[in-house]
Design a protein around this motif. Structure first.
Motif, PDB file in Angstrom:
ATOM      1  N   SER A 195       6.022  -7.147  -6.229  1.00  0.00           N
ATOM      2  CA  SER A 195       7.312  -6.543  -5.854  1.00  0.00           C
ATOM      3  C   SER A 195       7.830  -7.105  -4.534  1.00  0.00           C
ATOM      4  CB  SER A 195       7.182  -5.020  -5.701  1.00  0.00           C
ATOM      5  OG  SER A 195       6.780  -4.437  -6.897  1.00  0.00           O
ATOM      6  N   GLN A 196       6.894  -7.545  -3.693  1.00  0.00           N
ATOM      7  CA  GLN A 196       7.255  -8.047  -2.359  1.00  0.00           C
ATOM      8  C   GLN A 196       8.226  -7.123  -1.618  1.00  0.00           C
ATOM      9  OE1 GLN A 196       8.249 -12.328  -2.780  1.00  0.00           O
ATOM     10  NE2 GLN A 196       6.105 -12.460  -2.183  1.00  0.00           N
ATOM     11  N   PRO A 197       7.863  -5.851  -1.494  1.00  0.00           N
ATOM     12  CA  PRO A 197       8.770  -4.929  -0.784  1.00  0.00           C
ATOM     13  C   PRO A 197       8.754  -5.206   0.711  1.00  0.00           C
ATOM     14  CG  PRO A 197       6.703  -3.836  -1.279  1.00  0.00           C
ATOM     15  CD  PRO A 197       6.607  -5.207  -1.886  1.00  0.00           C
ATOM     16  N   LYS A 198       9.746  -4.670   1.386  1.00  0.00           N
ATOM     17  CA  LYS A 198       9.786  -4.753   2.856  1.00  0.00           C
ATOM     18  C   LYS A 198       9.078  -3.540   3.464  1.00  0.00           C
ATOM     19  CE  LYS A 198      12.947  -8.209   3.441  1.00  0.00           C
ATOM     20  NZ  LYS A 198      12.965  -8.766   2.118  1.00  0.00           N
ATOM     21  N   LEU A 199       8.956  -2.496   2.658  1.00  0.00           N
ATOM     22  CA  LEU A 199       8.352  -1.248   3.138  1.00  0.00           C
ATOM     23  C   LEU A 199       7.760  -0.499   1.941  1.00  0.00           C
ATOM     24  CD1 LEU A 199       8.044   0.890   5.444  1.00  0.00           C
ATOM     25  CD2 LEU A 199      10.264   1.787   4.743  1.00  0.00           C
ATOM     26  N   VAL A 200       6.546   0.023   2.156  1.00  0.00           N
ATOM     27  CA  VAL A 200       5.913   0.845   1.117  1.00  0.00           C
ATOM     28  C   VAL A 200       5.796   2.270   1.658  1.00  0.00           C
ATOM     29  CG1 VAL A 200       3.792   1.214  -0.219  1.00  0.00           C
ATOM     30  CG2 VAL A 200       4.638  -1.112   0.148  1.00  0.00           C
ATOM     31  N   LEU A 201       6.222   3.235   0.877  1.00  0.00           N
ATOM     32  CA  LEU A 201       6.058   4.648   1.244  1.00  0.00           C
ATOM     33  C   LEU A 201       4.963   5.231   0.351  1.00  0.00           C
ATOM     34  CD1 LEU A 201       9.833   5.678   1.548  1.00  0.00           C
ATOM     35  CD2 LEU A 201       8.242   5.040   3.390  1.00  0.00           C
ATOM     36  N   LEU A 202       3.933   5.764   0.977  1.00  0.00           N
ATOM     37  CA  LEU A 202       2.802   6.310   0.222  1.00  0.00           C
ATOM     38  C   LEU A 202       2.966   7.822   0.181  1.00  0.00           C
ATOM     39  CD1 LEU A 202       0.066   4.103   1.916  1.00  0.00           C
ATOM     40  CD2 LEU A 202       1.007   3.818  -0.393  1.00  0.00           C
ATOM     41  N   ALA A 203       3.306   8.348  -0.987  1.00  0.00           N
ATOM     42  CA  ALA A 203       3.599   9.779  -1.101  1.00  0.00           C
ATOM     43  C   ALA A 203       2.315  10.558  -1.349  1.00  0.00           C
ATOM     44  CB  ALA A 203       4.614  10.017  -2.215  1.00  0.00           C
ATOM     45  N   GLY A 204       1.744  11.070  -0.257  1.00  0.00           N
ATOM     46  CA  GLY A 204       0.589  11.955  -0.388  1.00  0.00           C
ATOM     47  C   GLY A 204      -0.736  11.272  -0.127  1.00  0.00           C
ATOM     48  N   LYS A 205      -1.756  12.124  -0.217  1.00  0.00           N
ATOM     49  CA  LYS A 205      -3.126  11.732   0.126  1.00  0.00           C
ATOM     50  C   LYS A 205      -3.706  10.726  -0.874  1.00  0.00           C
ATOM     51  CE  LYS A 205      -7.360  14.547  -0.128  1.00  0.00           C
ATOM     52  NZ  LYS A 205      -8.296  14.149   0.900  1.00  0.00           N
ATOM     53  N   VAL A 206      -3.398  10.917  -2.157  1.00  0.00           N
ATOM     54  CA  VAL A 206      -4.065  10.091  -3.176  1.00  0.00           C
ATOM     55  C   VAL A 206      -3.735   8.601  -3.007  1.00  0.00           C
ATOM     56  CG1 VAL A 206      -4.205   9.620  -5.670  1.00  0.00           C
ATOM     57  CG2 VAL A 206      -4.404  11.967  -4.816  1.00  0.00           C
ATOM     58  N   PRO A 207      -2.445   8.206  -2.974  1.00  0.00           N
ATOM     59  CA  PRO A 207      -2.184   6.777  -2.801  1.00  0.00           C
ATOM     60  C   PRO A 207      -2.589   6.274  -1.410  1.00  0.00           C
ATOM     61  CG  PRO A 207      -0.122   8.007  -2.784  1.00  0.00           C
ATOM     62  CD  PRO A 207      -1.204   8.969  -3.170  1.00  0.00           C
ATOM     63  N   THR A 208      -2.492   7.158  -0.402  1.00  0.00           N
ATOM     64  CA  THR A 208      -2.867   6.730   0.954  1.00  0.00           C
ATOM     65  C   THR A 208      -4.349   6.379   0.991  1.00  0.00           C
ATOM     66  OG1 THR A 208      -1.133   8.127   1.894  1.00  0.00           O
ATOM     67  CG2 THR A 208      -2.860   7.405   3.386  1.00  0.00           C
ATOM     68  N   GLU A 209      -5.173   7.258   0.419  1.00  0.00           N
ATOM     69  CA  GLU A 209      -6.620   6.976   0.420  1.00  0.00           C
ATOM     70  C   GLU A 209      -6.973   5.836  -0.526  1.00  0.00           C
ATOM     71  OE1 GLU A 209      -8.088  11.492   1.473  1.00  0.00           O
ATOM     72  OE2 GLU A 209      -8.978  10.448  -0.231  1.00  0.00           O
ATOM     73  N   ALA A 210      -6.201   5.700  -1.594  1.00  0.00           N
ATOM     74  CA  ALA A 210      -6.516   4.629  -2.550  1.00  0.00           C
ATOM     75  C   ALA A 210      -6.261   3.257  -1.913  1.00  0.00           C
ATOM     76  CB  ALA A 210      -5.694   4.807  -3.829  1.00  0.00           C
ATOM     77  N   PHE A 211      -5.185   3.143  -1.125  1.00  0.00           N
ATOM     78  CA  PHE A 211      -4.899   1.865  -0.468  1.00  0.00           C
ATOM     79  C   PHE A 211      -5.685   1.713   0.841  1.00  0.00           C
ATOM     80  CE2 PHE A 211      -1.128   1.813  -3.234  1.00  0.00           C
ATOM     81  CZ  PHE A 211      -1.144   0.487  -3.641  1.00  0.00           C
ATOM     82  N   PHE A 212      -5.990   2.836   1.479  1.00  0.00           N
ATOM     83  CA  PHE A 212      -6.680   2.782   2.774  1.00  0.00           C
ATOM     84  C   PHE A 212      -7.876   3.729   2.740  1.00  0.00           C
ATOM     85  CE2 PHE A 212      -2.210   1.749   3.614  1.00  0.00           C
ATOM     86  CZ  PHE A 212      -2.372   0.492   4.186  1.00  0.00           C
ATOM     87  N   PRO A 213      -9.009   3.247   2.227  1.00  0.00           N
ATOM     88  CA  PRO A 213     -10.153   4.145   2.038  1.00  0.00           C
ATOM     89  C   PRO A 213     -10.690   4.755   3.336  1.00  0.00           C
ATOM     90  CG  PRO A 213     -10.447   2.102   0.803  1.00  0.00           C
ATOM     91  CD  PRO A 213      -9.228   1.904   1.641  1.00  0.00           C
ATOM     92  N   ASP A 214     -10.312   4.222   4.486  1.00  0.00           N
ATOM     93  CA  ASP A 214     -10.786   4.819   5.742  1.00  0.00           C
ATOM     94  C   ASP A 214     -10.048   6.119   6.069  1.00  0.00           C
ATOM     95  OD1 ASP A 214      -8.481   3.016   6.178  1.00  0.00           O
ATOM     96  OD2 ASP A 214      -8.607   3.747   8.240  1.00  0.00           O
TER      97      ASP A 214
END
Ligand code: URA
Length: 274
Positions: A195-214
């Motif tokens: 997609s080559q976005p300029k900005l990604v919005l992570l809606a909620g805990k699930v995608p945030t933790e999935a992309f950033f396991p820390d």
């Protein structure tokens, strides 16, 4: 903006504690002011996510590790978003697939500058095959409209693309398990890369933790930009964790934080597209 859309956006501002609006909507966003926010709430221990009674029952013949490897291979071989969508639709390795009506892959404009990643489809999304079409989707639309974004853009609103970290509905609308997510994430990462976005919005805990396991707390992570790798060449895109709209529906007082984060997103997008 249509009158009805304006009214719903104004309702979001009111809930978020916005006190004065100067300038035209949404171009005057830079002049909108927010009352001083309440102190940042202390993180509460989150309820343990309900695991499926027997993951193995829902699992097709392949083991999770094999399914992840298959997802990685299928995602890597997709050179376009259309090819990726076809690959996700054909993928049988996610244990959620057998309980879902259909995959829910995206809505909005493919390749838009802003990519929103949610958690997983719910009942309505499963029925209609589009992400965020239920109540939380309506709030998400108002949130996006408040900063001039829309999945069906018009002359006042820039396009977004909306997708999820998991493509099939978890039974009973529970959160997807780590194993279920792991079979979808190779596709989600490839979705970002293609997609080559300029900005990604992570809606909620699930995608945030999935992309950033820390990350272990959306309360601490929200509003903090992170760098999301989005290609083999080491390219990165700014990603901003936000409170999930379903959480905001349950905790309307937290909308003031969401408003702050949306303003930060708007500013970052302006910077990225300058
Ligand atoms: N919540 C999500 O995170 N995604 C959807 O598609 C619907 C609700």
């Amino acid at each position: 903006m249509e009158q009805e859309a304006q009214r719903t956006v104004l309702q979001f501002y009111a809930d978020a504690g916005v006190e004065t609006v100067e300038g035209e909507m949404p171009g005057g966003i830079w002049n909108w002011q927010v009352s001083a926010p309440a102190p940042r709430p202390e993180p509460k221990p989150s309820a343990p996510s309900r695991q499926p009674a027997a993951l193995a029952q829902a699992r097709p013949e392949a083991s999770i590790d094999e399914a992840i490897a298959a997802a990685e291979a299928a995602a890597a071989s997709a050179d376009t978003l259309d090819a990726l969508i076809t690959a996700i639709t054909a993928f049988e390795g996610c244990p959620l697939r057998s309980g879902a009506t259909q995959p829910v892959i995206f809505d909005g404009v493919l390749g838009a500058d802003v990519l929103v990643v949610g958690e997983a489809p719910g009942r309505e999304e499963d029925r209609l095959g589009k992400p965020f079409v239920g109540k939380s989707g309506q709030l998400l639309d108002r949130m996006l409209a408040s900063i001039g974004l829309a999945r069906a853009p018009n002359s006042d609103q820039a396009p977004v693309c909306i997708t999820n970290a998991a493509y099939w509905r978890p039974p009973g609308n529970r959160n997807p398990t780590k194993a279920e997510l792991a079979t979808c994430m190779p596709f989600a990462k490839r979705f970002v890369a293609l997609s080559q976005p300029k900005l990604v919005l992570l809606a909620g805990k699930v995608p945030t933790e999935a992309f950033f396991p820390d990350v272990s707390s959306i309360i601490r992570a929200r509003g903090q930009f992170r760098s999301l790798e989005c290609g083999a060449d080491g390219a990165t895109v700014p990603a901003l964790p936000l409170f999930h709209p379903a959480f905001l529906l349950r905790q309307p007082a937290q909308k003031r934080w969401a408003w702050r984060d949306l303003l930060a997103a708007k500013a970052k997008l302006k910077e990225q597209t300058a």
